[in-house]
Design an enzyme around this catalytic site. Structure first.
Site, mmCIF file in Angstrom:
data_model
loop_
_atom_site.group_PDB
_atom_site.id
_atom_site.type_symbol
_atom_site.label_atom_id
_atom_site.label_comp_id
_atom_site.label_asym_id
_atom_site.label_seq_id
_atom_site.Cartn_x
_atom_site.Cartn_y
_atom_site.Cartn_z
ATOM 1 N N CYS A 64 0.825 -1.213 0.000
ATOM 2 C CA CYS A 64 0.000 0.000 0.000
ATOM 3 C C CYS A 64 0.859 1.263 0.000
ATOM 4 O O CYS A 64 2.032 1.256 0.359
ATOM 5 C CB CYS A 64 -0.913 -0.003 1.222
ATOM 6 S SG CYS A 64 -2.292 1.166 1.104
ATOM 7 N N ASP A 115 -5.519 -3.050 11.640
ATOM 8 C CA ASP A 115 -4.424 -2.085 11.675
ATOM 9 C C ASP A 115 -4.287 -1.521 13.080
ATOM 10 O O ASP A 115 -5.231 -1.570 13.875
ATOM 11 C CB ASP A 115 -4.686 -0.955 10.673
ATOM 12 C CG ASP A 115 -3.423 -0.202 10.285
ATOM 13 O OD1 ASP A 115 -2.324 -0.578 10.733
ATOM 14 O OD2 ASP A 115 -3.545 0.764 9.503
#
Length: 235
Positions: free
Chosen positions: A20, A144
């Site tokens: 990402c 996360d």
């Protein structure tokens, strides 16, 4: 006793890999060569890895077949989401802010929902089971660490805080492990969580928004090594 033919043995789980926060053509090309299954573009203006919808479109057009572009939004307006999806029409959507299930559904696309789990002992107080139920319509729940700036902070949450085998989590087919992953620790993360996929950003960077091709190769190699080790242990 007849031995089980090799072809009849249980196939090895292939942990999917998302890289990402890509901002450059060279990084997109290197991620694809390294073996990434998906790459993420951050459409959040406050991120150091931010790209515009137009720039995301330029970068996504470099991807070879079967490498999925993912557009990351944080509390974005419907108009901004529309612009992103027009620029990258085959993208998967990732919501990383305070979006409700209705907000996510309004995009009209398959989506990933990020769960921002507090670091340290506070992580155990996060009701991940309820979160997974609330966002049952998502393609996946991304795990996360809760940091300022909505991700990319290089921090991990406590991987021992949850019962990953719980059927409501469905870890091996629905969870994406993220937050502070690196080539050095991703094997441990996979061993503990057994996720469907892993997501890395800062852990394969030379600097914020600039990826290191050698680190990307090392990360992919570590994931494949973890898969192979788990397969041998379960054989």
């Amino acid at each position: 006793m007849t031995e089980t033919p090799q072809a009849a043995q249980k196939p090895m789980h292939h942990t999917r890999i998302k890289i990402c926060g890509l901002t450059r053509e060279a990084d997109v090309d290197a991620a694809a060569r390294a073996g990434a299954d998906a790459v993420g573009f951050v459409l959040y203006a406050k991120s150091p890895r931010h790209v515009t919808p137009e720039r995301a479109g330029e970068l996504a057009r470099r991807l070879p077949a079967f490498v999925t572009p993912v557009l990351l939004f944080v509390n974005a307006s419907p108009e901004h989401i529309r612009l992103g999806l027009e620029a990258v029409p085959h993208a998967l959507v990732q919501f990383h802010g305070d979006e409700t299930p209705d907000d996510c559904a309004a995009a009209g696309r398959p989506y990933i929902r990020a769960a921002r789990i507090p670091a340290g002992p506070a992580g155990a107080g996060f009701d991940l089971l309820k979160y997974a139920q609330d966002f049952a319509a998502s393609q996946a729940v991304l795990l996360d660490a809760h940091v300022e700036g909505y991700g990319g902070g290089g921090q991990s949450f406590d991987w021992t805080a949850f019962n990953w085998s719980h059927p409501l989590l469905n870890a091996s087919s629905r969870l994406v492990l993220s937050g502070g992953l690196t080539p050095a620790n991703v094997i441990d993360g996979i061993n503990r969580v057994r996720p469907w996929a892993v997501d890395v950003s800062s852990g394969v960077e030379a600097s914020k928004g600039i990826k290191d091709p050698d680190k990307m190769l090392a990360f992919v190699a570590a994931v494949r090594a973890a898969d192979a080790a788990l397969h041998r242990s379960l054989a």
